[in-house]
Design a protein around this motif. Structure first.
Motif, short mmCIF file in Angstrom:
data_model
loop_
_atom_site.label_atom_id
_atom_site.label_comp_id
_atom_site.label_asym_id
_atom_site.label_seq_id
_atom_site.Cartn_x
_atom_site.Cartn_y
_atom_site.Cartn_z
N ALA A 179 -34.17 7.56 -31.36
CA ALA A 179 -34.97 8.17 -30.30
C ALA A 179 -34.44 9.56 -30.03
O ALA A 179 -33.30 9.90 -30.40
CB ALA A 179 -34.91 7.32 -29.03
N MET A 180 -35.26 10.39 -29.40
CA MET A 180 -34.83 11.76 -29.09
C MET A 180 -33.64 11.78 -28.15
O MET A 180 -32.79 12.65 -28.21
CB MET A 180 -36.00 12.54 -28.46
CG MET A 180 -37.16 12.79 -29.42
SD MET A 180 -36.67 13.72 -30.89
CE MET A 180 -36.27 15.30 -30.17
N ALA A 181 -33.56 10.77 -27.26
CA ALA A 181 -32.44 10.68 -26.33
C ALA A 181 -31.96 9.24 -26.25
O ALA A 181 -32.75 8.33 -26.05
CB ALA A 181 -32.85 11.17 -24.94
N GLY A 182 -30.67 9.04 -26.45
CA GLY A 182 -30.07 7.72 -26.30
C GLY A 182 -30.09 6.85 -27.54
O GLY A 182 -29.52 5.76 -27.55
N GLY A 183 -30.77 7.30 -28.61
CA GLY A 183 -30.82 6.49 -29.83
C GLY A 183 -29.61 6.72 -30.72
O GLY A 183 -28.70 7.48 -30.38
N GLY A 243 -22.48 0.23 -32.10
CA GLY A 243 -22.84 0.01 -30.71
C GLY A 243 -23.40 -1.39 -30.54
O GLY A 243 -22.78 -2.37 -30.98
N ASP A 244 -24.59 -1.52 -29.95
CA ASP A 244 -25.23 -2.82 -29.77
C ASP A 244 -26.14 -3.20 -30.93
O ASP A 244 -26.90 -4.17 -30.84
CB ASP A 244 -26.05 -2.83 -28.46
CG ASP A 244 -25.17 -2.82 -27.23
OD1 ASP A 244 -24.03 -3.32 -27.32
OD2 ASP A 244 -25.61 -2.31 -26.18
N TRP A 245 -26.08 -2.44 -32.03
CA TRP A 245 -26.97 -2.69 -33.17
C TRP A 245 -26.23 -3.29 -34.35
O TRP A 245 -25.12 -2.88 -34.69
CB TRP A 245 -27.63 -1.38 -33.61
CG TRP A 245 -28.54 -0.79 -32.60
CD1 TRP A 245 -28.27 0.21 -31.72
CD2 TRP A 245 -29.90 -1.16 -32.34
NE1 TRP A 245 -29.35 0.49 -30.93
CE2 TRP A 245 -30.37 -0.35 -31.29
CE3 TRP A 245 -30.76 -2.11 -32.90
CZ2 TRP A 245 -31.66 -0.44 -30.79
CZ3 TRP A 245 -32.06 -2.20 -32.40
CH2 TRP A 245 -32.49 -1.38 -31.36
#
Length: 204
Positions: A130-134, A81-83
């Motif tokens: 993260a719990m959401a979106g990570g 992704g962006d990482w």
């Protein structure tokens, strides 16, 4: 008198043969006539309606191939992704701690501590895990036993800090696994996923 009777008999037989022969057309004539009619009839479309042209055959549609999942080893740099991601090292430990907090694995378990260096190449601040979106992440033992990461309150846990665009951060992600997994030499891989991007890291 006999000659006259014989002549009349022959004439009668000839007329009978001519009458029978002219009753129906020869078989070849019937076949030719039906073939001509068949050639002249218009083609039918899918609904059974007659049209002047034959309906075109539909071409089968192929499903687009899914992108292959890349496989890396510890120390490899890759994008997800962006990482930009590098797994620097990993170890098994009973606990993780910082100056103020400590977190211990349950009895019979160990923490799989994954040490990452990550760079946010997106345009907004974001958390790596993260719990959401990570980034989705799980360890897979022997290709069938799965373990997901645990969020702690320990400093340098990558789920706690938001990383600014074009900034890098070194930290860890922990997964609680049984002692059997920690002590085994069998296959252990790490699978990461962000949106449609996937990557696999061979741990052992």
């Amino acid at each position: 008198m006999r000659k006259t009777s014989l002549g009349v008999l022959i004439l009668a037989l000839s007329l009978t043969l001519v009458a029978c022969g002219g009753a129906e057309p020869a078989p070849t004539e019937k076949q030719n006539a039906s073939a001509t009619v068949k050639e002249q009839s218009p083609a039918e479309n899918v609904k059974g309606e007659q049209t002047g042209e034959a309906a075109p055959a539909e071409e089968p549609t192929e499903k687009p191939a899914e992108p292959e999942e890349a496989v890396y080893k510890v120390g490899d740099k890759f994008n997800l992704g962006d990482w930009e991601v590098v797994l620097d090292s990993f170890e098994f430990d009973q606990k993780v701690s910082d100056t103020y907090f400590s977190s211990s694995a349950d009895e019979g378990n160990k923490f799989l501590v994954l040490n990452f260096t990550v760079t946010n190449e997106g345009t907004t601040a974001d958390k790596f895990t993260a719990m959401a979106g990570g980034v989705g992440m799980k360890a897979i033992f022997k290709d069938k036993y799965e373990y997901k990461y645990t969020i702690t309150m320990i400093d340098q846990d990558l789920s706690n800090e938001s990383i600014k665009p074009l900034s890098s951060k070194s930290g860890f992600v922990v997964m609680e696994v049984p002692d059997t997994v920690a002590e085994s030499q069998d296959s252990l891989i790490l699978r990461l996923e962000k949106n449609k991007d996937k990557a696999t890291i061979n741990l052992r």
